[in-house]
Design a protein around this motif. Structure first.
Motif, PDB file in Angstrom:
ATOM      1  N   LEU A 150     -15.659  -5.476 -39.954  1.00 45.95           N
ATOM      2  CA  LEU A 150     -15.132  -5.572 -38.504  1.00 45.95           C
ATOM      3  C   LEU A 150     -14.689  -4.325 -38.273  1.00 45.95           C
ATOM      4  N   ALA A 153     -20.173  -6.815 -29.074  1.00 46.60           N
ATOM      5  CA  ALA A 153     -19.316  -6.446 -28.494  1.00 46.60           C
ATOM      6  C   ALA A 153     -19.689  -6.391 -27.129  1.00 46.60           C
ATOM      7  N   LEU A 175     -11.955  -3.754 -27.691  1.00 43.38           N
ATOM      8  CA  LEU A 175     -13.324  -3.814 -28.475  1.00 43.38           C
ATOM      9  C   LEU A 175     -12.958  -4.734 -29.891  1.00 43.38           C
ATOM     10  N   SER A 176     -11.815  -4.532 -30.542  1.00 44.37           N
ATOM     11  CA  SER A 176     -11.842  -5.152 -31.680  1.00 44.37           C
ATOM     12  C   SER A 176     -11.760  -6.707 -31.357  1.00 44.37           C
ATOM     13  N   LEU A 228     -17.584   1.954 -27.794  1.00 45.36           N
ATOM     14  CA  LEU A 228     -18.497   1.030 -28.011  1.00 45.36           C
ATOM     15  C   LEU A 228     -20.028   1.655 -28.805  1.00 45.36           C
ATOM     16  N   GLU A 274     -15.710  -7.376 -30.470  1.00 44.54           N
ATOM     17  CA  GLU A 274     -16.671  -7.592 -31.560  1.00 44.54           C
ATOM     18  C   GLU A 274     -16.646  -9.080 -32.603  1.00 44.54           C
ATOM     19  N   ALA A 331     -14.543  -2.542 -35.424  1.00 43.24           N
ATOM     20  CA  ALA A 331     -13.635  -2.256 -34.437  1.00 43.24           C
ATOM     21  C   ALA A 331     -12.271  -2.337 -34.482  1.00 43.24           C
ATOM     22  N   LEU A 341     -19.791   1.404 -32.406  1.00 39.54           N
ATOM     23  CA  LEU A 341     -19.674   0.497 -33.333  1.00 39.54           C
ATOM     24  C   LEU A 341     -20.614  -0.010 -34.261  1.00 39.54           C
ATOM     25  N   ARG A 384     -20.924  -3.324 -34.720  1.00 33.95           N
ATOM     26  CA  ARG A 384     -21.287  -4.606 -34.030  1.00 33.95           C
ATOM     27  C   ARG A 384     -21.109  -4.547 -32.833  1.00 33.95           C
ATOM     28  N   LYS A 385     -22.040  -3.192 -32.268  1.00 27.37           N
ATOM     29  CA  LYS A 385     -22.121  -2.913 -30.871  1.00 27.37           C
ATOM     30  C   LYS A 385     -22.780  -3.996 -29.967  1.00 27.37           C
TER      31      LYS A 385
END
Lengths: 432, 432
Positions: free
Chosen positions: A412, B294, B253-254, B285, B257, A414, B288, B290-291
Motif C-alpha cells: 500500500l 485510487a 490518496l492513502s 497520484l 488506494e 500511498a 502511485l 495503485r494509481k
C-alpha cells in the motif's frame, strides 16, 4: 418437568438444545410493511395497526396531557415502588461510566478512547396481557444517563386504543422524549426509516414477539443497530442441600410463567432434591394465576442430576443461561467458575425477580445461548467509543519508519507515502 | 474529485450518501454452502475452495512447521516493525481492561458486572493482492489479552495454494491457536458450524469481500456473533490553512488506494485550499503503484467547501466517517464537538496510516455511517460482561415489598411469589 439423571457428556448438546428460531418466513411480510412505510409514512403505520391490531389510530404521538394525567391513575404504592427501583437502576448504571485515559504508546504518540452517546435511540415496549413498565425503566434510564439526545418509545395500543398509564408514567419518570402509540413490525420500521411523526433512530432496543424480532433482524441488516438477538426467556437454577426447596420452586415458576416457550432448568448433584423440588413446584403451581402458561412451559423443562458441583458448573457454562440462580454452600467457587451467563443471582435471598425489577442490574439479557458472546444491556449499549490519536513530530520520527515498512510490505504505497511526505518535510526543515 | 461549494443543508443527505450495499441476492449461495458444510464438513470446504478459488487443498490446518518456518522468510526489518506495532497495540488495548466494582444499590443489595472472555473466537483475514498481516495484529492481540481460550484464524490460499508467511508469522506472534487455509463463505460457515478440522466459534471477526460479508450477516442471524457490519473504507479530512496541502493530499490518496469503492471526502471553509488540494492530489497520484484503483475511487470522492468550522463539524458528524483527520488551528474545539466517527487523527503529523498499522488504536472500525451506533473493535469486543447480584436477608426485607408491588402490577404472580415465600420464611423465623 423431565428428570434426567447422570447424563453422558456427549448428550449434553441434545439435552440443552433450545427451540430453533427461524423467522425467515416472516421476511416477506416485514419487507412489504417496510416498503410501504418508506413510501407512505404515517399512513402505512395506521393501515397496519388496523390490519394487525384491529385498532384505528388517528394520532400516533401520545399527547403530553395524556402522559401527565397518567400519574393520577397510578396508586401511590406503585409510584413509590417505581421510584425505588429507578434509583437502584440509576445508581448501578451510573457506575458504568468509562473514564477517558490517554495512553502514550510510544514517546510522542498519544491514543485514547472517548465514550459518546448514540444520539438517537428507539425503545420498543411490547403490549399484550400486562404493561411491561419495568422494561421502560431498564431501557430509558441508561439511555438518559448515556446522554442520548433523542429517546423515542413505541408501544402498541391496548384493546381500548390507549397505552397503559404505568407505561406512560414510567416514560415520563425516566425522561423519554416522545411516546408513540404503534407496535409490531410497523413500529420497528418507523423508528428505522422515520415518518412524518416518528423520527428515525440509530439503534433500536427492546423485547418483542416473533414479528418484532424479525423486523429488528431486518433493520440490523439495513444499517440500524439493535440491542441483541432475541429468544425465549430462560433460567438455570443450580442448588445443593443448603438451598431452600420452596425458594427453588418459586424461582423455577417465576420463569415458567413468562411464556409457554420459556426454558426452565434445575441442576443439582443431590439426588434428594430432585423429588422435593418436583413436589414443591406442583404445590405452588396450582395457586398461580398464570398456571396454564407455566404448566406448558414446565413440559419442556428439565431437572438434571449430575455427579458434582464441577460438572454442574460445566453444564451451566455449556448452556449459557440468561438467568443463573446459584444456591450452594461453595458460592465463591461458583462465582469464579461461571464463564457464560447473562445475570447471576447468588444465595438464598436473591430471587430472579429482584433483577427483573429493582436490584439495579438490567433485565435485558442475552437468551438462547447468546450469553456466550453477548452482554446484557448496560450504559455502554447506549454509547459508542471513538478512538483518538495525536502524534507529535518527534513521535512520527520514531514511529514513521515502522509504518513505512509495514505499508510497503502490504503493497500500500500511498499509505507509506502519507508518512514519507511528513518525514521528508521534517528532514528539510532540520537542514535549514 | 467533485467540488461542491456551500451546499444547502437540506442537500447534505444526498451529497453524503454512500453506495447501497445489498447482499440479499447472495443469500441463496450462502445458504447452499452452509447446508453442505453442515452435512459434509471438510469435504464441502475443499469442494468450494476448488469451485471459488480454483485451488485444491488437502490439509486445511496449516502445520506448525510451516508456521515456524515463516519467520525465516521475513526480513529482519519487517519483523522489527511488527514487533514495535504489536507492542503499541498491546499497550493501548491492555489499558481497556474494566475493573469489577461492587455497587451497593440498597443496603444489603450488591450488584456488579464482570468482564469475561468469549471462549472461542474466529478471525477472518482476507486474501487478495496483498497479505493483510496488520489485521492479524489488530484482531489477535485483543483476543489474546481478553483471555479467549481458543483463537482460530482462517485465510484463503494464495495462487500457489499457500498462505503468505507474513500472515503466518503475525499469527504466531500474537498467539493464534490454529490457522486454517480456507477463505470466503466456506471459511465463515466452517467457523460458525464447525467441521472435523475447524472448531466452531462464538464470534467471528474480520473484514472481507461481499461474499464474506453476506456469510457473516447470515451467521449473525443464526446465533453466531460478528464484530460489526461491513462497508467500503472511508476517510473525511477536515482542514484549515494551518494544514499542509501535501499532507492532506497524501491522506486522501492513502484512503483512495484501498479500493475503487473507497469514500474520500475533504471538507474545508478556506476557498484557497480547494484548488491547492486538487492539484496536490493529481501530482501525487501519478507516482502511485495503485494509481488505477485510487483514480477510480477519486471519481466518487468530494471536496466540500462550507462556511465555517462549525458547519464543517456538523457535516462530519452527519456523515460519521470511519476515519476522521483533523488538521485545524482550533483542535480542542473539534475534539469536543465530534459525536460520530470511528477513529480520529489529530494534527499535521498524525496520518491515517499511523492508526492503520502502529499507533496502538484498532484499525477495525465502523464504516458506512455505523460510527453513529458502533464502536471500533477493542478489548471488550472479545469479552462480554456478566451481571451479578447478591441480596442479604436484610436487603430483601427492604427491597422485597417493592418487587412484590411491581410484579403484581405487571400481573406476574409467580415473580411476586418468589419474593413472598422468602419474606414469609423470614417472618416465621423472626417469630420463633
Amino acid at each position: 418437568m423431565q428428570v434426567i439423571k447422570y447424563p453422558n457428556k456427549k448428550d449434553w448438546k441434545t439435552i440443552l438444545s433450545r427451540p430453533l428460531i427461524d423467522n425467515d418466513d416472516l421476511e416477506e411480510v416485514v419487507n412489504q410493511v417496510f416498503k410501504e412505510i418508506k413510501l407512505e409514512g404515517d399512513k402505512a403505520l395506521q393501515k397496519y395497526t388496523w390490519q394487525f391490531d384491529k385498532i384505528k389510530i388517528d394520532k400516533l404521538e401520545v399527547a403530553q396531557k395524556e402522559i401527565d394525567e397518567a400519574e393520577e391513575l397510578l396508586s401511590l404504592e406503585l409510584k413509590n415502588a417505581l421510584s425505588v427501583a429507578a434509583n437502584n437502576i440509576k445508581k448501578f448504571h451510573a457506575s458504568q461510566y468509562q473514564e477517558t485515559e490517554i495512553i502514550e504508546t510510544t514517546k510522542g504518540v498519544e491514543c485514547w478512547r472517548k465514550a459518546t452517546p448514540i444520539e438517537r435511540v428507539g425503545l420498543y415496549i411490547p403490549g399484550g396481557s400486562a404493561p411491561l413498565f419495568s422494561t421502560v425503566l431498564m431501557l430509558g434510564i441508561p439511555a438518559k444517563l448515556a446522554g442520548c439526545k433523542e429517546i423515542v418509545l413505541c408501544t402498541p395500543p391496548g384493546k381500548d386504543g390507549k397505552i397503559d398509564p404505568a407505561i406512560l408514567y414510567a416514560s415520563k419518570l425516566v425522561g423519554v422524549d416522545k411516546v408513540f402509540c404503534v407496535g409490531g413490525i410497523q413500529a420497528v420500521g418507523a423508528m428505522a426509516f422515520g415518518t412524518e411523526s416518528i423520527p428515525n433512530v440509530y439503534k433500536i432496543f427492546g423485547p418483542g414477539n416473533q414479528f418484532v424480532t424479525a423486523a429488528k433482524q431486518r433493520v440490523s441488516k439495513l444499517g440500524v443497530a439493535i440491542d441483541m438477538p432475541a429468544g425465549p426467556s430462560e433460567v438455570l437454577v443450580l442448588a445443593d442441600k443448603s438451598a431452600n426447596v420452596e425458594f427453588i420452586a418459586s424461582d423455577l415458576l417465576s420463569q415458567a410463567e413468562h411464556g409457554v416457550d420459556s426454558q426452565v432448568i434445575f441442576v443439582t448433584w443431590e439426588e434428594l432434591l430432585v423429588e422435593e423440588v418436583q413436589l414443591a413446584v406442583e404445590r405452588q403451581l396450582s395457586k398461580l394465576s398464570r398456571k396454564d402458561i407455566a404448566e406448558q412451559a414446565l413440559q419442556n423443562s428439565k431437572i438434571i442430576l449430575v455427579s458434582s458441583l464441577d460438572e454442574a458448573l460445566e453444564l451451566s457454562n455449556e448452556y449459557g443461561p440468561e438467568h443463573l440462580i446459584i444456591s450452594v454452600k461453595d458460592e465463591d467457587k461458583c462465582v469464579n467458575s461461571i464463564s457464560n451467563a447473562g445475570s447471576v443471582f447468588l444465595g438464598n435471598y436473591t430471587p430472579e425477580s429482584a433483577g427483573d425489577y429493582a436490584s439495579g442490574t438490567n433485565h435485558t439479557l442475552p437468551t438462547n445461548g447468546f450469553a456466550k458472546s453477548f452482554s446484557g444491556v448496560s450504559l455502554e449499549s447506549f454509547m459508542k467509543s471513538i478512538s483518538f490519536q495525536k502524534i507529535s513530530e518527534k513521535g512520527l520520527l520514531e514511529l514513521g519508519p515502522v509504518i513505512e515498512v509495514m505499508a510497503k510490505a502490504e503493497q500500500l504505497d500511498a499509505h507509506c507515502n502519507a508518512v514519507s511526505v511528513r518525514l521528508q518535510k521534517m528532514r528539510e526543515e532540520a537542514k535549514r
